[in-house]
Motif scaffolding. Structure first.
Motif, PDB file in Angstrom:
ATOM      1  N   GLY A 208       1.043   7.009  15.708  1.00 29.50           N
ATOM      2  CA  GLY A 208       2.378   7.112  15.146  1.00 29.50           C
ATOM      3  C   GLY A 208       2.469   6.474  13.770  1.00 29.50           C
ATOM      4  O   GLY A 208       1.595   5.710  13.354  1.00 29.50           O
ATOM      5  N   PHE A 209       3.536   6.799  13.083  1.00 30.07           N
ATOM      6  CA  PHE A 209       3.762   6.212  11.764  1.00 30.07           C
ATOM      7  C   PHE A 209       4.015   4.717  11.896  1.00 30.07           C
ATOM      8  O   PHE A 209       4.650   4.266  12.851  1.00 30.07           O
ATOM      9  CB  PHE A 209       4.953   6.881  11.070  1.00 30.07           C
ATOM     10  N   GLY A 210       3.511   3.972  10.929  1.00 30.81           N
ATOM     11  CA  GLY A 210       3.740   2.535  10.912  1.00 30.81           C
ATOM     12  C   GLY A 210       5.170   2.213  10.509  1.00 30.81           C
ATOM     13  O   GLY A 210       5.898   3.051   9.973  1.00 30.81           O
ATOM     14  N   ASN A 211       5.555   0.981  10.779  1.00 28.41           N
ATOM     15  CA  ASN A 211       6.888   0.507  10.447  1.00 28.41           C
ATOM     16  C   ASN A 211       6.759  -0.545   9.348  1.00 28.41           C
ATOM     17  O   ASN A 211       6.173  -1.608   9.563  1.00 28.41           O
ATOM     18  CB  ASN A 211       7.552  -0.086  11.692  1.00 28.41           C
ATOM     19  N   ILE A 212       7.292  -0.249   8.165  1.00 30.05           N
ATOM     20  CA  ILE A 212       7.146  -1.137   7.018  1.00 30.05           C
ATOM     21  C   ILE A 212       8.095  -2.322   7.158  1.00 30.05           C
ATOM     22  O   ILE A 212       9.316  -2.171   7.127  1.00 30.05           O
ATOM     23  CB  ILE A 212       7.429  -0.394   5.702  1.00 30.05           C
ATOM     24  N   ALA A 213       7.526  -3.505   7.337  1.00 32.89           N
ATOM     25  CA  ALA A 213       8.269  -4.769   7.378  1.00 32.89           C
ATOM     26  C   ALA A 213       7.251  -5.871   7.113  1.00 32.89           C
ATOM     27  O   ALA A 213       6.181  -5.608   6.556  1.00 32.89           O
ATOM     28  CB  ALA A 213       8.995  -4.934   8.713  1.00 32.89           C
ATOM     29  N   ALA A 214       7.550  -7.107   7.484  1.00 35.24           N
ATOM     30  CA  ALA A 214       6.652  -8.223   7.178  1.00 35.24           C
ATOM     31  C   ALA A 214       5.267  -7.965   7.751  1.00 35.24           C
ATOM     32  O   ALA A 214       5.115  -7.530   8.892  1.00 35.24           O
ATOM     33  CB  ALA A 214       7.219  -9.523   7.731  1.00 35.24           C
ATOM     34  N   GLY A 215       4.252  -8.247   6.931  1.00 33.77           N
ATOM     35  CA  GLY A 215       2.876  -8.061   7.368  1.00 33.77           C
ATOM     36  C   GLY A 215       2.337  -6.662   7.163  1.00 33.77           C
ATOM     37  O   GLY A 215       1.276  -6.323   7.691  1.00 33.77           O
ATOM     38  N   THR A 216       3.031  -5.842   6.390  1.00 35.89           N
ATOM     39  CA  THR A 216       2.545  -4.491   6.101  1.00 35.89           C
ATOM     40  C   THR A 216       2.614  -4.240   4.594  1.00 35.89           C
ATOM     41  O   THR A 216       3.326  -4.923   3.855  1.00 35.89           O
ATOM     42  CB  THR A 216       3.379  -3.405   6.822  1.00 35.89           C
ATOM     43  N   VAL A 217       1.862  -3.235   4.160  1.00 28.84           N
ATOM     44  CA  VAL A 217       1.832  -2.852   2.746  1.00 28.84           C
ATOM     45  C   VAL A 217       2.999  -1.921   2.447  1.00 28.84           C
ATOM     46  O   VAL A 217       3.240  -0.948   3.162  1.00 28.84           O
ATOM     47  CB  VAL A 217       0.493  -2.177   2.402  1.00 28.84           C
ATOM     48  N   HIS A 218       3.703  -2.230   1.383  1.00 25.96           N
ATOM     49  CA  HIS A 218       4.824  -1.401   0.943  1.00 25.96           C
ATOM     50  C   HIS A 218       4.341  -0.207   0.122  1.00 25.96           C
ATOM     51  O   HIS A 218       4.796   0.920   0.311  1.00 25.96           O
ATOM     52  CB  HIS A 218       5.796  -2.260   0.130  1.00 25.96           C
ATOM     53  N   HIS A 219       3.409  -0.461  -0.812  1.00 28.32           N
ATOM     54  CA  HIS A 219       2.857   0.638  -1.613  1.00 28.32           C
ATOM     55  C   HIS A 219       1.564   0.207  -2.269  1.00 28.32           C
ATOM     56  O   HIS A 219       1.242  -0.983  -2.343  1.00 28.32           O
ATOM     57  CB  HIS A 219       3.859   1.116  -2.679  1.00 28.32           C
ATOM     58  N   ILE A 220       0.818   1.193  -2.728  1.00 28.96           N
ATOM     59  CA  ILE A 220      -0.400   0.957  -3.498  1.00 28.96           C
ATOM     60  C   ILE A 220      -0.215   1.597  -4.866  1.00 28.96           C
ATOM     61  O   ILE A 220       0.326   2.707  -4.985  1.00 28.96           O
ATOM     62  CB  ILE A 220      -1.646   1.521  -2.778  1.00 28.96           C
ATOM     63  N   ALA A 221      -0.647   0.871  -5.905  1.00 29.93           N
ATOM     64  CA  ALA A 221      -0.487   1.343  -7.282  1.00 29.93           C
ATOM     65  C   ALA A 221      -1.844   1.609  -7.912  1.00 29.93           C
ATOM     66  O   ALA A 221      -2.779   0.821  -7.748  1.00 29.93           O
ATOM     67  CB  ALA A 221       0.284   0.318  -8.113  1.00 29.93           C
ATOM     68  N   PHE A 222      -1.929   2.709  -8.634  1.00 35.69           N
ATOM     69  CA  PHE A 222      -3.137   3.082  -9.358  1.00 35.69           C
ATOM     70  C   PHE A 222      -2.911   2.903 -10.850  1.00 35.69           C
ATOM     71  O   PHE A 222      -1.781   2.894 -11.338  1.00 35.69           O
ATOM     72  CB  PHE A 222      -3.526   4.521  -9.033  1.00 35.69           C
ATOM     73  N   ARG A 223      -4.006   2.795 -11.597  1.00 34.41           N
ATOM     74  CA  ARG A 223      -3.963   2.440 -13.011  1.00 34.41           C
ATOM     75  C   ARG A 223      -3.880   3.655 -13.931  1.00 34.41           C
ATOM     76  O   ARG A 223      -4.663   4.589 -13.808  1.00 34.41           O
ATOM     77  CB  ARG A 223      -5.203   1.635 -13.394  1.00 34.41           C
ATOM     78  N   ALA A 224      -2.948   3.589 -14.864  1.00 31.79           N
ATOM     79  CA  ALA A 224      -2.954   4.453 -16.046  1.00 31.79           C
ATOM     80  C   ALA A 224      -3.199   3.542 -17.240  1.00 31.79           C
ATOM     81  O   ALA A 224      -2.642   2.442 -17.318  1.00 31.79           O
ATOM     82  CB  ALA A 224      -1.625   5.184 -16.198  1.00 31.79           C
ATOM     83  N   GLY A 225      -4.026   3.975 -18.170  1.00 33.52           N
ATOM     84  CA  GLY A 225      -4.407   3.114 -19.273  1.00 33.52           C
ATOM     85  C   GLY A 225      -3.284   2.778 -20.225  1.00 33.52           C
ATOM     86  O   GLY A 225      -3.283   1.727 -20.855  1.00 33.52           O
ATOM     87  N   ASN A 226      -2.294   3.673 -20.316  1.00 30.23           N
ATOM     88  CA  ASN A 226      -1.200   3.473 -21.258  1.00 30.23           C
ATOM     89  C   ASN A 226      -0.047   4.396 -20.884  1.00 30.23           C
ATOM     90  O   ASN A 226      -0.128   5.159 -19.914  1.00 30.23           O
ATOM     91  CB  ASN A 226      -1.671   3.739 -22.695  1.00 30.23           C
ATOM     92  N   ASP A 227       1.026   4.349 -21.668  1.00 30.49           N
ATOM     93  CA  ASP A 227       2.206   5.164 -21.377  1.00 30.49           C
ATOM     94  C   ASP A 227       1.906   6.656 -21.481  1.00 30.49           C
ATOM     95  O   ASP A 227       2.439   7.463 -20.716  1.00 30.49           O
ATOM     96  CB  ASP A 227       3.339   4.805 -22.346  1.00 30.49           C
ATOM     97  N   GLU A 228       1.065   7.036 -22.432  1.00 30.18           N
ATOM     98  CA  GLU A 228       0.745   8.454 -22.616  1.00 30.18           C
ATOM     99  C   GLU A 228       0.038   9.011 -21.382  1.00 30.18           C
ATOM    100  O   GLU A 228       0.370  10.104 -20.900  1.00 30.18           O
ATOM    101  CB  GLU A 228      -0.131   8.633 -23.858  1.00 30.18           C
TER     102      GLU A 228
END
Length: 314
Positions: A208-228
Motif C-alpha cells: 500500500g501507499f505510505g503515509n507521509i508524517a514523522a519519520g518519512t521522506v516528504h520529497h526528493i530534489a534533483f539538481r539543475a545547474g542554473n535557472d536556465e
C-alpha cells in the motif's frame, strides 16, 4: 541534457532538538541553515550537510512537535542512503552502538556493504561503502573524522507500485541509465562514478501507499545547474502532462515540484545561490534566517518556535 544528481532530500521529524542532536552529534553533519518552513513559518526548517551545504549532501527536515509517526510504503523514498569510505563501516557499527542506535548490516548490495538503521523518528537511513566518493567539504568541527565522514548521498531507495512509467521518465527524460538489477532492485545512474547521481527503484505491486508524517521522506530534489537548465526541465515536464509548479524562490535555491507517475513528489532545485547568501560559511546555521517577506514578523515567529540549543551543532 541530463539532471546533475541529487540535490537534497526533505523529511519530517517530530522533536526539533532530538532531530538536531542526532544529525549533528551522532552522524556528524553540519547544521548549515536554520530557517522556517516558507509555507508554515511557525515551524522550523533545518538543513544538514557538509561544511558548506554542497548539493548532494543535504538532508532537510520539517520538525513538527507532536507529529504522529508516518508509515513507509509505495509512493515514497523509503530509505535515504549515504556513501562512506569502504574502511568506515566498522567505525560506524561501533559508533552507532555506542549511541544506542540499533543498526544492522544487511546483505551486500551491488557488491557494496550496507548498514541500515533508523533515526529517532523512524526514518530509514543507510550507509553504503563506495570506492568513488564525492569530494565534499568536511565538517572539521564535528565529532566524526574526515576518513569516516558521510560523503553525500548514495542511491536512495524509491518504491512504487508500478515502475514502468517512472523508469521511462527517469531514462527518456532525465537522462538516467539502468546500470544494475539485483533481486528486483534496479539501480539508475546519471554518472556511474558518482554515488550522489544514483537512485534505486523497487516495484512492489502488493504494498500500500505510505503515509507521509514523522519519520518519512516528504520529497526528493534533483539538481539543475542554473535557472536556465531548470526552465528547460520545467518545459519538458509540462509537455509530458505533469502538473508542475511555477518556479518558487526558496532563498538558497529555486525550485519546481511535481509528482512522478508512482506518486513520489519530485523537486528540481538549482545549485545556486547556495547557503552562504545570507551568512558567512564559518557561521552557517548559527542564527535563525528568515526570507525577506517574514522579516518584519521575526519577533512573533521567534516566540512561536520551540527553544533549541545549538551547543553541539557546529
Amino acid at each position: 541534457m541530463k539532471l546533475r544528481g541529487i540535490h537534497h532530500i526533505t523529511a519530517i521529524a517530530s522533536d526539533p532538538q532530538r532531530n538536531l542532536d542526532f544529525y549533528t552529534q551522532t552522524l556528524g553533519l553540519r547544521l548549515v541553515k536554520r530557517t522556517v518552513n516558507f509555507d508554515d513559518p511557525g515551524s522550523y526548517h533545518f538543513y544538514f550537510g557538509d561544511r558548506v551545504g554542497s548539493p548532494g549532501t543535504i538532508i532537510t527536515f520539517f520538525p513538527w512537535p507532536g507529529a504522529r509517526r508516518g508509515t513507509r510504503g509505495t509512493g515514497q523514498v523509503v530509505a535515504a542512503s549515504y556513501a562512506v569510505a569502504p574502511g568506515a563501516m566498522d567505525y560506524w557499527k561501533t559508533r552507532l552502538a555506542a549511541e544506542h542506535v540499533l543498526a544492522e548490516e544487511i546483505a551486500p548490495r551491488f557488491g557494496q556493504r550496507v548498514l541500515r538503521f533508523p533515526d529517532p523518528d523512524g526514518l530509514m537511513l543507510e550507509l553504503a561503502s563506495a570506492e568513488q566518493l564525492k569530494a565534499g567539504e568536511f565538517n572539521e568541527q564535528g565529532p566524526v573524522a574526515a576518513e569516516f565522514a558521510l560523503r553525500g548521498f548514495h542511491a536512495p531507495t524509491l518504491e512504487v507500485q508500478a515502475s514502468a512509467l517512472t523508469e521511462r521518465l527517469l531514462t527518456e527524460t532525465f537522462g538516467f541509465e539502468l546500470i544494475g538489477d539485483e533481486a528486483g532492485r534496479r539501480r539508475f545512474s546519471l554518472s556511474p562514478g558518482a554515488p550522489d547521481a544514483q537512485i534505486d527503484l523497487i516495484e512492489r505491486r502488493d504494498t500500500g501507499f505510505g503515509n507521509i508524517a514523522a519519520g518519512t521522506v516528504h520529497h526528493i530534489a534533483f539538481r539543475a545547474g542554473n535557472d536556465e537548465e531548470q526552465l528547460h526541465w520545467r518545459e519538458a515536464i509540462e509537455k509530458l502532462g505533469f502538473g508542475v509548479t511555477p518556479v518558487i524562490d526558496r532563498q538558497y535555491f529555486h525550485s519546481i515540484y511535481f509528482r512522478e507517475p508512482g506518486g513520489i513528489l519530485f523537486e528540481i532545485a538549482t545549485d545556486p545561490p547556495g547557503f552562504a547568501i545570507d551568512e558567512p560559511v564559518e557561521h552557517l546555521g548559527e542564527t535563525l534566517r528568515l526570507p525577506p517577506q517574514f522579516e518584519e514578523h521575526r519577533s512573533s515567529i521567534e516566540q512561536v518556535l520551540p527553544r533549541i540549543s545549538l551547543a553541539h551543532s557546529s
